[in-house]
Enzyme design. Structure first.
Site, PDB file in Angstrom:
ATOM      1  N   LYS A  16     -79.295  20.840-104.651  1.00 45.24           N
ATOM      2  CA  LYS A  16     -78.578  21.336-103.470  1.00 45.24           C
ATOM      3  C   LYS A  16     -79.111  22.679-102.989  1.00 45.24           C
ATOM      4  O   LYS A  16     -79.725  23.434-103.747  1.00 45.24           O
ATOM      5  CB  LYS A  16     -77.067  21.347-103.740  1.00 45.24           C
ATOM      6  CG  LYS A  16     -76.557  19.893-103.735  1.00 45.24           C
ATOM      7  CD  LYS A  16     -75.075  19.730-103.890  1.00 45.24           C
ATOM      8  CE  LYS A  16     -74.756  18.222-103.798  1.00 45.24           C
ATOM      9  NZ  LYS A  16     -73.397  17.908-104.256  1.00 45.24           N
ATOM     10  N   ARG A  56     -74.119  14.811-112.154  1.00 39.66           N
ATOM     11  CA  ARG A  56     -74.747  13.932-111.157  1.00 39.66           C
ATOM     12  C   ARG A  56     -76.111  14.521-110.813  1.00 39.66           C
ATOM     13  O   ARG A  56     -76.180  15.660-110.334  1.00 39.66           O
ATOM     14  CB  ARG A  56     -73.836  13.861-109.928  1.00 39.66           C
ATOM     15  CG  ARG A  56     -74.253  12.849-108.879  1.00 39.66           C
ATOM     16  CD  ARG A  56     -73.232  12.832-107.740  1.00 39.66           C
ATOM     17  NE  ARG A  56     -73.570  11.846-106.727  1.00 39.66           N
ATOM     18  CZ  ARG A  56     -74.433  12.051-105.746  1.00 39.66           C
ATOM     19  NH1 ARG A  56     -75.052  13.211-105.639  1.00 39.66           N
ATOM     20  NH2 ARG A  56     -74.676  11.101-104.870  1.00 39.66           N
TER      21      ARG A  56
HETATM   22  N1  HH2 Z   1     -72.929  15.043-103.701  1.00 35.72           N
HETATM   23  C1  HH2 Z   1     -73.509  14.256-102.784  1.00 35.72           C
HETATM   24  C2  HH2 Z   1     -73.057  12.949-102.580  1.00 35.72           C
HETATM   25  N2  HH2 Z   1     -72.059  12.436-103.314  1.00 35.72           N
HETATM   26  N3  HH2 Z   1     -70.457  12.692-105.007  1.00 35.72           N
HETATM   27  C3  HH2 Z   1     -69.856  13.459-105.921  1.00 35.72           C
HETATM   28  N4  HH2 Z   1     -68.856  12.960-106.655  1.00 35.72           N
HETATM   29  N5  HH2 Z   1     -70.256  14.756-106.155  1.00 35.72           N
HETATM   30  C4  HH2 Z   1     -71.258  15.332-105.455  1.00 35.72           C
HETATM   31  O1  HH2 Z   1     -71.565  16.531-105.686  1.00 35.72           O
HETATM   32  C5  HH2 Z   1     -71.918  14.548-104.457  1.00 35.72           C
HETATM   33  C6  HH2 Z   1     -71.477  13.204-104.259  1.00 35.72           C
HETATM   34  C7  HH2 Z   1     -74.625  14.798-101.963  1.00 35.72           C
HETATM   35  O2  HH2 Z   1     -75.838  14.566-102.612  1.00 35.72           O
HETATM   36  P1  HH2 Z   1     -76.788  13.341-102.259  1.00 35.72           P
HETATM   37  O3  HH2 Z   1     -76.111  12.044-102.525  1.00 35.72           O
HETATM   38  O4  HH2 Z   1     -78.081  13.557-102.979  1.00 35.72           O
HETATM   39  O5  HH2 Z   1     -77.097  13.537-100.720  1.00 35.72           O
HETATM   40  P2  HH2 Z   1     -76.621  12.788 -99.391  1.00 35.72           P
HETATM   41  O6  HH2 Z   1     -75.142  12.938 -99.271  1.00 35.72           O
HETATM   42  O7  HH2 Z   1     -77.377  13.511 -98.298  1.00 35.72           O
HETATM   43  O8  HH2 Z   1     -77.016  11.345 -99.506  1.00 35.72           O
END
Ligand code: HH2
Length: 257
Positions: free
Chosen positions: A202, A238
């Protein structure tokens, strides 16, 4: 928890796993590297994102889930219909970044299925959440929110033992607010449910390392944040870089005894 984004626009791995075969290969590799579960998502929730229609989200994730039947899978969605299809295909956990505030059909579905559920804190909505986020005290506010959402989920018939909680790193938080949530994670652990932390890649990590305009962070910075969260009681991390996290967390756990 390994992250598999079947999206063109995720903030870190957007486009990399958009093709189902690539996503399946990535998920299997993460499981081989020691991930306990892979979190499959078809909608980016990065700052500024607008969301995707139901049919597009299904089109992205269903072919991937079909190839992961029998593997430990989490579905990263706030849509009941996407969760329903994923649970039919064997997903074990519903990861809802809206904490049951998005789709009213999600709570009864999770209750009826007996699936695990992650309730995450987010201030506002992805499109605007990073515009001047404001709290009286970020940790106390997030804790009160998670307690309220936990009570709501239980009132909907979801088993308390099936629920984990997540402060939602980067979801309506400044760099300092994200750091405070990890620094004082014990206050969230005190709620009594397992705590999940997703600091991986992040933008706060890149900003801490000196780039005020960073939109992502390095693997090493992600591991540092994960180990700090583990030390303060997080039990689900995660992560995009699974091997690095598994190795670091194994050592951190060995040190902790
Ligand atoms: N962060 C993201 C998405 N889902 N779910 C939980 N429970 N906790 C988190 O910190 C979290 C999440 C964002 O990261 P990412 O999936 O890599 O990115 P994007 O939302 O752009 O697909």
């Amino acid at each position: 928890m390994g992250v598999v984004n079947v999206t063109p626009d995720s903030f870190y791995d957007g486009g990399v796993n958009l093709h189902p075969a690539a996503a399946v290969t990535a998920a299997q590799a993460m499981l081989g590297e020691g991930a306990a579960i892979v979190d499959v998502g078809g909608e980016s929730t990065r700052p500024g994102s607008l969301g995707v229609p139901l049919d597009e989200e299904l089109r992205r994730v269903v072919p991937v889930l079909e190839h992961l039947v029998g593997e430990p899978v989490s579905i990263d969605t706030s849509k009941a219909e996407v969760a329903r299809r994923a649970l039919e295909l064997g997903a074990e956990l519903v990861n809802d970044v809206t904490a049951l505030r998005g789709d009213p059909g999600l709570a009864p579905l999770v209750a009826e299925s007996g699936a695990y559920l992650c309730l995450m804190h987010m201030l506002g909505v992805p499109r605007t959440m990073q515009v001047d986020p404001d709290y009286a005290d970020v940790v106390s506010d997030v804790k009160a929110f998670l307690e309220e959402r936990l009570a709501f989920a239980i009132a909907c018939g979801i088993r308390e033992q099936a629920i984990c909680l997540d402060p939602g790193i980067g979801f309506g938080k400044t760099v300092e607010q994200n750091l405070a949530l990890v620094r004082r994670l014990d206050e969230l652990v005190a709620i009594g449910r397992p705590v999940l932390v997703g600091f991986s890649r992040k933008s706060s990590l890149g900003r801490i390392l000196g780039d005020p305009l960073a939109t992502t962070g390095t693997a090493a910075a992600s591991v540092g944040a994960a180990v700090a969260a583990f030390d303060r009681g997080a039990t689900i991390l995660r992560a995009h870089d699974v091997r690095e996290h598994v190795e670091a967390l194994r050592v951190a756990r060995a040190v902790a005894g």
